[in-house]
Write an enzyme that holds these catalytic residues in place. Sequence first.
Site, mmCIF file in Angstrom:
data_model
loop_
_atom_site.group_PDB
_atom_site.id
_atom_site.type_symbol
_atom_site.label_atom_id
_atom_site.label_comp_id
_atom_site.label_asym_id
_atom_site.label_seq_id
_atom_site.Cartn_x
_atom_site.Cartn_y
_atom_site.Cartn_z
ATOM 1 N N HIS A 177 0.828 -1.205 0.000
ATOM 2 C CA HIS A 177 0.000 0.000 0.000
ATOM 3 C C HIS A 177 0.867 1.262 0.000
ATOM 4 O O HIS A 177 0.614 2.204 -0.774
ATOM 5 C CB HIS A 177 -0.914 -0.024 1.231
ATOM 6 N N GLU A 178 1.891 1.290 0.837
ATOM 7 C CA GLU A 178 2.767 2.467 0.884
ATOM 8 C C GLU A 178 3.572 2.612 -0.409
ATOM 9 O O GLU A 178 3.790 3.727 -0.893
ATOM 10 C CB GLU A 178 3.712 2.377 2.090
ATOM 11 N N HIS B 75 1.449 4.256 -2.991
ATOM 12 C CA HIS B 75 1.437 5.720 -2.824
ATOM 13 C C HIS B 75 2.634 6.347 -3.530
ATOM 14 O O HIS B 75 2.512 7.390 -4.187
ATOM 15 C CB HIS B 75 1.491 6.080 -1.335
ATOM 16 N N GLU C 34 -6.312 6.959 -1.050
ATOM 17 C CA GLU C 34 -6.179 5.731 -0.261
ATOM 18 C C GLU C 34 -6.827 4.549 -0.980
ATOM 19 O O GLU C 34 -6.276 3.450 -1.010
ATOM 20 C CB GLU C 34 -6.817 5.920 1.127
#
Length: 283
Positions: free
Chosen positions: A146-147, A150, A221
Site C-alpha cells: 500500500h505504501e 502511494h 487511499e
Amino acid sequence: MLPVSIDPEIRDRYRRRNRAHTLFLASGAILLLGLCAYTLAGPTGVVWAALGGGLSLVLATHMSPRMVLGLYGARELSPHAYPQVYRIVRLLSERAGLSAPPRLYRVPSRMMNAFSTGRRDEAVICMTDALIARLDAREFVGVMAHELAHIVHEDITVMALADIVSRMTSVMSALGLFLVIFHLPGLLTGGGDVPYAAIVVLIIAPTLGTALQLGLSRTREYEADVGAAALTGDPDGLASALEKLERMQGRMWEAMLPQGARIPDPSVLRTHPQTEERVRRLK
C-alpha cells in the site's frame, strides 16, 4: 497462500472511478482558490496565487524526507535486525518497477502506523515498532505494498498540492474577511454596496477547501489499496491488516475514555476512508 486471480475489469473500473474522483476534487480545490484570489484582488490575484502555489509545490516536493522524519523522531531501520522487512520491500519495489527500494525508518510507538514520504526517486517508508511487531507476514506485505503504491502513484506530490491549495485558500479567506470588516463601516454609511456574494464565498471557502482536501485524501487511499492488491495478488492480506489496525487503534483510544464512551468518527472528517468500505472493495 497462492496469489488470487484479480479480475482486470473490476480493477480497471475502480481505477477509473478513483482517477475521476481525483480529477474532480483536485480541480474543485484549485478553482476554489482561484475564486478566492479573484474575489480578493481580481485577475492579478489569480496570477499571484498561481505563482505562489507553484513555488510552494516545488519547495514542498523537494524538501528532504529527513525533515519530516525528524518531526517523528524516526530512526533508520537496521537491515541486520530486520532482514525480512528489507527483503519484502525490495521484492515489492522490483515488482512495482521502482529503480531502487525506499529507505526504511522506524518510530518507537505503541500506535500501529506506517506512512511514506519523499519523491519517487528519493522515497522513504516509515513504520512504528507496534506495526512491525503485531502484523503477521501476510498483513505486513499488504501494508508495505500500500505504501509503495502511494510512492508509485506520486500521491505525496498530489497531497502536497492539495495541502498548499487548502492553506492558501484559508489565508486568502481570512485576509479578505479582515478587509471587508475593516471597510464595513464605510460601506454601511453609503460608501458603496456591501459585497454580500464575496463575503459568502470568503466565509465558506476554508470549510469547502478542507472538505475537498479530505475527500481527495480518501480517494488516493482507495487507489493505493487497488495498487497494493495488484502488487501482491493478495487483497485479503491488506484487508486483514486494515481490520486489525482499526480494532487495535480503537481499543487504545477507548481505553482513555470513560467506561462506555465511544469516539465520534464522522466520515466526512476522516483522512482515510471507512475501514469497512476499504475492506469491501478489496474483497
